[in-house]
Design a protein around this motif. Structure first.
Motif, PDB file in Angstrom:
ATOM      1  N   THR A 260       0.834  -1.200   0.000  1.00 15.49           N
ATOM      2  CA  THR A 260       0.000   0.000   0.000  1.00 15.49           C
ATOM      3  C   THR A 260       0.869   1.250   0.000  1.00 15.49           C
ATOM      4  N   TYR A 261       0.439   2.239  -0.790  1.00 14.55           N
ATOM      5  CA  TYR A 261       1.140   3.512  -0.936  1.00 14.55           C
ATOM      6  C   TYR A 261       0.171   4.672  -0.725  1.00 14.55           C
ATOM      7  N   ALA A 262       0.735   5.841  -0.460  1.00 15.63           N
ATOM      8  CA  ALA A 262       0.031   7.122  -0.583  1.00 15.63           C
ATOM      9  C   ALA A 262       1.079   8.177  -0.919  1.00 15.63           C
ATOM     10  N   PHE A 263       0.696   9.147  -1.754  1.00 18.24           N
ATOM     11  CA  PHE A 263       1.619  10.205  -2.168  1.00 18.24           C
ATOM     12  C   PHE A 263       1.051  11.579  -1.811  1.00 18.24           C
ATOM     13  N   ASP A 264       1.940  12.521  -1.550  1.00 16.30           N
ATOM     14  CA  ASP A 264       1.519  13.915  -1.490  1.00 16.30           C
ATOM     15  C   ASP A 264       2.524  14.761  -2.256  1.00 16.30           C
ATOM     16  N   ALA A 265       2.055  15.910  -2.737  1.00 14.77           N
ATOM     17  CA  ALA A 265       2.888  16.766  -3.590  1.00 14.77           C
ATOM     18  C   ALA A 265       2.760  18.227  -3.187  1.00 14.77           C
ATOM     19  N   ASP A 266       2.665  18.476  -1.884  1.00 16.83           N
ATOM     20  CA  ASP A 266       2.618  19.814  -1.319  1.00 16.83           C
ATOM     21  C   ASP A 266       1.446  20.603  -1.910  1.00 16.83           C
ATOM     22  N   CYS A 267       1.562  21.910  -1.983  1.00 13.11           N
ATOM     23  CA  CYS A 267       0.412  22.766  -2.300  1.00 13.11           C
ATOM     24  C   CYS A 267       0.385  23.241  -3.752  1.00 13.11           C
ATOM     25  N   TYR A 268       1.325  22.800  -4.580  1.00 11.09           N
ATOM     26  CA  TYR A 268       1.456  23.382  -5.928  1.00 11.09           C
ATOM     27  C   TYR A 268       1.260  22.317  -7.007  1.00 11.09           C
ATOM     28  N   ARG A 269       0.425  22.642  -7.993  1.00  6.88           N
ATOM     29  CA  ARG A 269       0.272  21.801  -9.182  1.00  6.88           C
ATOM     30  C   ARG A 269      -0.032  22.702 -10.376  1.00  6.88           C
ATOM     31  N   ALA A 270       0.641  22.442 -11.471  1.00  4.53           N
ATOM     32  CA  ALA A 270       0.453  23.240 -12.685  1.00  4.53           C
ATOM     33  C   ALA A 270       0.771  22.365 -13.891  1.00  4.53           C
ATOM     34  N   ALA A 271       0.294  22.761 -15.057  1.00  2.00           N
ATOM     35  CA  ALA A 271       0.555  21.985 -16.270  1.00  2.00           C
ATOM     36  C   ALA A 271       0.467  22.878 -17.498  1.00  2.00           C
ATOM     37  N   VAL A 272       1.250  22.503 -18.512  1.00  2.00           N
ATOM     38  CA  VAL A 272       1.247  23.181 -19.806  1.00  2.00           C
ATOM     39  C   VAL A 272       1.174  22.117 -20.906  1.00  2.00           C
ATOM     40  N   LEU A 273       0.335  22.347 -21.902  1.00  2.00           N
ATOM     41  CA  LEU A 273       0.202  21.429 -23.019  1.00  2.00           C
ATOM     42  C   LEU A 273       1.372  21.633 -23.981  1.00  2.00           C
ATOM     43  N   VAL A 274       2.037  20.529 -24.342  1.00  2.00           N
ATOM     44  CA  VAL A 274       3.264  20.588 -25.137  1.00  2.00           C
ATOM     45  C   VAL A 274       3.073  19.810 -26.431  1.00  2.00           C
ATOM     46  N   SER A 275       3.686  20.307 -27.500  1.00  2.00           N
ATOM     47  CA  SER A 275       3.819  19.545 -28.723  1.00  2.00           C
ATOM     48  C   SER A 275       5.293  19.520 -29.114  1.00  2.00           C
ATOM     49  N   VAL A 276       5.834  18.323 -29.337  1.00  2.00           N
ATOM     50  CA  VAL A 276       7.218  18.229 -29.777  1.00  2.00           C
ATOM     51  C   VAL A 276       7.329  18.333 -31.306  1.00  2.00           C
ATOM     52  N   ASP A 277       6.177  18.386 -31.984  1.00  2.00           N
ATOM     53  CA  ASP A 277       6.149  18.472 -33.444  1.00  2.00           C
ATOM     54  C   ASP A 277       5.528  19.788 -33.882  1.00  2.00           C
ATOM     55  N   GLY A 278       6.277  20.868 -33.718  1.00  2.00           N
ATOM     56  CA  GLY A 278       5.804  22.139 -34.231  1.00  2.00           C
ATOM     57  C   GLY A 278       4.870  22.895 -33.352  1.00  2.00           C
TER      58      GLY A 278
END
Length: 281
Positions: A260-278
């Protein structure tokens, strides 16, 4: 379970594995041990996303009606960070009882081989992909997809403004050659067991990470993925164990290994959509 093919040369063991590196566990501080987290996960108060401001001068002058000329309007109270729900990774070994001497040992071995990949699947969907009101999209919630360099720069800049430490970045494993080709990472021979950006932010290249963690079953355009950033990642992990059963109706031994596991990642989450093809610059 397969049986050996008559006429072939029998070799006593499988070839050795090259260790799996630079995945989720390479950026995670994992604590082993049992505890209350196994029921409901973890939560804690954090100051790591604190905000403030500045004013000119040192000694404020009295203001008419009371107070001072220094209007300090940015404030914050205790911020509660919640980790993921607990989840259990398993591996199963099953075969006819004849000659199947150690199903528990096999199940535990197989669990050790697959648990980082399965942890990555959970983390990608349920931590990175757990969209909520506090999620940040520095370049837009639906895109357009941008280049790797622009996405990385946007996340590093956003984290500097909204998180007190270096962000932890998360990308599917296939994105690594593109980031190295563009020299967005420090050479792996210089950074030990963890890949780092040029600003020393750790990055995990997960074989189990989804291109679209917000909708794992929905395919994105080829060459496109969400590059994500979180706060510091921690994991809690219980002991691995295995239980065995025997089915008399078909003379089968089966063992199920779990952890059994559990994870935490503090108070910050963000994301950007990326394309490696142009993608746009």
């Amino acid at each position: 379970m397969s049986t050996p093919t008559p006429g072939r040369t029998w070799v006593d063991s499988a070839p050795p594995l090259v260790p799996y590196r630079y995945g989720l566990f390479s950026v995670t501080a994992i604590t082993d041990g049992e505890g209350p987290w196994q029921k409901n996960g973890v939560e804690y108060f954090t100051d790591h996303c604190a905000q403030g401001g500045y004013v000119q001068g040192m000694c404020p002058a009295p203001a008419e009606g009371g107070g001072t000329t220094h209007d300090k309007t940015v404030f914050g109270g205790p911020e509660l960070a919640e980790g993921s729900d607990p989840f259990t990774i398993y591996a199963r070994a099953q075969c006819n009882a004849v000659g199947f001497d150690d199903p528990r040992g096999m199940a535990l071995t197989r669990l050790g081989l697959i648990e980082e990949r399965e942890a990555e699947r959970f983390f990608s969907e349920h931590v990175v992909g757990a969209d909520d009101a506090d999620y940040r999209y520095p370049l837009g919630e639906v895109g357009p997809a941008v280049s790797l360099a622009r996405a990385l720069g946007a996340l590093e800049a956003d984290a500097a403004l909204n998180y007190a430490g270096a962000p932890t970045l998360h990308a599917p494993r296939w994105a690594q050659p593109f980031m190295d080709e563009l020299r967005l990472l420090q050479p792996n021979k210089d950074t030990g067991a963890t890949r780092l950006t040029c600003l020393d932010s750790p990055i995990a290249f997960g074989g189990g990470y989804f291109d679209n963690p917000f909708a794992p079953t929905e395919a994105l355009t080829t060459g496109t993925f969400w590059l994500a950033a979180t706060g510091t990642v921690r994991g809690s992990r219980g002991a691995a164990f295995a239980n065995e059963t025997f089915k008399t109706n078909d003379n089968t031994r089966m063992a199920l290994a779990e952890r059994t596991y559990a994870f935490d990642a503090d108070c910050y989450r963000a994301a950007v959509l990326v394309s490696v093809d142009g993608g746009s610059a």
